[in-house]
Design a protein around this motif. Structure first.
Motif, PDB file in Angstrom:
ATOM      1  N   MET A  47       0.826  -1.207   0.000  1.00 28.67           N
ATOM      2  CA  MET A  47       0.000   0.000   0.000  1.00 28.67           C
ATOM      3  C   MET A  47       0.865   1.264   0.000  1.00 28.67           C
ATOM      4  SD  MET A  47      -3.038  -1.223   2.616  1.00 28.67           S
ATOM      5  CE  MET A  47      -3.821   0.370   2.597  1.00 28.67           C
ATOM      6  N   GLY A  48       1.999   1.176  -0.647  1.00 29.61           N
ATOM      7  CA  GLY A  48       2.885   2.328  -0.754  1.00 29.61           C
ATOM      8  C   GLY A  48       3.771   2.564   0.454  1.00 29.61           C
ATOM      9  N   VAL A  49       3.762   1.644   1.423  1.00 24.01           N
ATOM     10  CA  VAL A  49       4.559   1.797   2.638  1.00 24.01           C
ATOM     11  C   VAL A  49       5.654   0.734   2.661  1.00 24.01           C
ATOM     12  CG1 VAL A  49       4.496   1.751   5.163  1.00 24.01           C
ATOM     13  CG2 VAL A  49       2.564   2.704   3.880  1.00 24.01           C
ATOM     14  N   LYS A  50       6.876   1.148   2.873  1.00 28.09           N
ATOM     15  CA  LYS A  50       7.999   0.212   2.996  1.00 28.09           C
ATOM     16  C   LYS A  50       8.023  -0.291   4.439  1.00 28.09           C
ATOM     17  CE  LYS A  50      10.538   2.028  -0.843  1.00 28.09           C
ATOM     18  NZ  LYS A  50      11.773   2.529  -1.376  1.00 28.09           N
ATOM     19  N   ILE A  51       7.476  -1.494   4.616  1.00 29.09           N
ATOM     20  CA  ILE A  51       7.256  -2.059   5.948  1.00 29.09           C
ATOM     21  C   ILE A  51       8.563  -2.202   6.723  1.00 29.09           C
ATOM     22  CG2 ILE A  51       6.337  -4.029   7.239  1.00 29.09           C
ATOM     23  CD1 ILE A  51       4.158  -2.444   5.745  1.00 29.09           C
ATOM     24  N   ALA A  52       9.601  -2.746   6.107  1.00 29.60           N
ATOM     25  CA  ALA A  52      10.874  -2.942   6.812  1.00 29.60           C
ATOM     26  C   ALA A  52      11.450  -1.607   7.277  1.00 29.60           C
ATOM     27  CB  ALA A  52      11.874  -3.677   5.921  1.00 29.60           C
ATOM     28  N   LYS A  53      11.363  -0.595   6.453  1.00 25.72           N
ATOM     29  CA  LYS A  53      11.867   0.721   6.851  1.00 25.72           C
ATOM     30  C   LYS A  53      11.032   1.308   7.984  1.00 25.72           C
ATOM     31  CE  LYS A  53      14.417   1.842   2.737  1.00 25.72           C
ATOM     32  NZ  LYS A  53      14.808   2.869   1.801  1.00 25.72           N
ATOM     33  N   LEU A  54       9.734   1.076   7.977  1.00 29.17           N
ATOM     34  CA  LEU A  54       8.870   1.518   9.060  1.00 29.17           C
ATOM     35  C   LEU A  54       9.280   0.851  10.376  1.00 29.17           C
ATOM     36  CD1 LEU A  54       6.252   3.025   9.980  1.00 29.17           C
ATOM     37  CD2 LEU A  54       5.028   0.936   9.384  1.00 29.17           C
ATOM     38  N   LEU A  55       9.560  -0.448  10.318  1.00 32.51           N
ATOM     39  CA  LEU A  55       9.979  -1.174  11.520  1.00 32.51           C
ATOM     40  C   LEU A  55      11.349  -0.705  12.008  1.00 32.51           C
ATOM     41  CD1 LEU A  55       8.738  -4.688  10.412  1.00 32.51           C
ATOM     42  CD2 LEU A  55       7.726  -3.240  12.184  1.00 32.51           C
ATOM     43  N   GLU A  56      12.277  -0.482  11.086  1.00 30.86           N
ATOM     44  CA  GLU A  56      13.606   0.028  11.458  1.00 30.86           C
ATOM     45  C   GLU A  56      13.483   1.394  12.129  1.00 30.86           C
ATOM     46  OE1 GLU A  56      16.559  -1.425  11.376  1.00 30.86           O
ATOM     47  OE2 GLU A  56      16.002  -3.209  10.238  1.00 30.86           O
ATOM     48  N   ALA A  57      12.629   2.250  11.588  1.00 31.97           N
ATOM     49  CA  ALA A  57      12.430   3.582  12.171  1.00 31.97           C
ATOM     50  C   ALA A  57      11.845   3.470  13.574  1.00 31.97           C
ATOM     51  CB  ALA A  57      11.526   4.418  11.275  1.00 31.97           C
ATOM     52  N   SER A  58      10.985   2.482  13.785  1.00 32.11           N
ATOM     53  CA  SER A  58      10.392   2.278  15.104  1.00 32.11           C
ATOM     54  C   SER A  58      11.471   1.904  16.116  1.00 32.11           C
ATOM     55  CB  SER A  58       9.335   1.183  15.039  1.00 32.11           C
ATOM     56  OG  SER A  58       8.831   0.898  16.308  1.00 32.11           O
ATOM     57  N   ILE A  59      12.401   1.073  15.711  1.00 29.40           N
ATOM     58  CA  ILE A  59      13.502   0.679  16.598  1.00 29.40           C
ATOM     59  C   ILE A  59      14.409   1.876  16.852  1.00 29.40           C
ATOM     60  CG2 ILE A  59      15.626  -0.672  16.720  1.00 29.40           C
ATOM     61  CD1 ILE A  59      14.127  -2.941  15.421  1.00 29.40           C
ATOM     62  N   ASP A  60      14.735   2.629  15.824  1.00 28.92           N
ATOM     63  CA  ASP A  60      15.608   3.804  15.985  1.00 28.92           C
ATOM     64  C   ASP A  60      14.989   4.815  16.931  1.00 28.92           C
ATOM     65  OD1 ASP A  60      17.413   2.637  14.246  1.00 28.92           O
ATOM     66  OD2 ASP A  60      16.788   3.831  12.515  1.00 28.92           O
ATOM     67  N   THR A  61      13.678   5.030  16.830  1.00 34.83           N
ATOM     68  CA  THR A  61      12.978   5.966  17.705  1.00 34.83           C
ATOM     69  C   THR A  61      13.032   5.491  19.142  1.00 34.83           C
ATOM     70  OG1 THR A  61      11.501   6.627  15.924  1.00 34.83           O
ATOM     71  CG2 THR A  61      10.753   7.083  18.146  1.00 34.83           C
ATOM     72  N   ARG A  62      12.839   4.188  19.337  1.00 28.70           N
ATOM     73  CA  ARG A  62      12.868   3.615  20.696  1.00 28.70           C
ATOM     74  C   ARG A  62      14.258   3.749  21.294  1.00 28.70           C
ATOM     75  NH1 ARG A  62      10.402  -1.713  20.247  1.00 28.70           N
ATOM     76  NH2 ARG A  62      12.429  -2.334  19.543  1.00 28.70           N
ATOM     77  N   ARG A  63      15.299   3.493  20.497  1.00 26.66           N
ATOM     78  CA  ARG A  63      16.683   3.636  20.994  1.00 26.66           C
ATOM     79  C   ARG A  63      17.000   5.071  21.378  1.00 26.66           C
ATOM     80  NH1 ARG A  63      19.341   0.011  16.317  1.00 26.66           N
ATOM     81  NH2 ARG A  63      18.875  -2.009  17.211  1.00 26.66           N
ATOM     82  N   ALA A  64      16.408   6.019  20.662  1.00 26.44           N
ATOM     83  CA  ALA A  64      16.657   7.431  20.936  1.00 26.44           C
ATOM     84  C   ALA A  64      15.870   7.915  22.155  1.00 26.44           C
ATOM     85  CB  ALA A  64      16.298   8.272  19.713  1.00 26.44           C
ATOM     86  N   GLY A  65      14.972   7.056  22.652  1.00 28.03           N
ATOM     87  CA  GLY A  65      14.186   7.404  23.822  1.00 28.03           C
ATOM     88  C   GLY A  65      13.006   8.304  23.532  1.00 28.03           C
ATOM     89  N   LEU A  66      12.575   8.334  22.282  1.00 27.69           N
ATOM     90  CA  LEU A  66      11.443   9.180  21.902  1.00 27.69           C
ATOM     91  C   LEU A  66      10.133   8.443  22.070  1.00 27.69           C
ATOM     92  CD1 LEU A  66      13.012  10.702  18.695  1.00 27.69           C
ATOM     93  CD2 LEU A  66      12.916  11.714  20.962  1.00 27.69           C
TER      94      LEU A  66
END
Length: 66
Positions: A47-66
């Motif tokens: 549906m136009g969303v890169k799922i793996a990149k979305l998941l990677e961004a979720s991990i990066d956000t969590r690591r940053a404490g956001l």
């Protein structure tokens, strides 16, 4: 404790993500249903969303404490 979207996926050593339980991802203006057993690489999209990149961004956000 609230479940994180990455809890429904397992990341392989090759960077691909495999869905281990059916999940609905909330993405701005979209609800994306992902079935268990599907695998997503960095350039694969649904549906136009890169799922793996979305998941990677979720991990990066969590690591940053956001």
């Amino acid at each position: 404790m609230q479940k994180r979207i990455t809890d429904s996926f397992v990341r392989g050593l090759d960077g691909r993500w495999t869905c281990v339980e059916a999940v609905t991802l909330k993405y701005p203006a979209k609800l994306i249903q992902v079935r268990a057993g599907t695998t997503w690489g960095p350039e694969d999209s649904l549906m136009g969303v890169k799922i793996a990149k979305l998941l990677e961004a979720s991990i990066d956000t969590r690591r940053a404490g956001l």
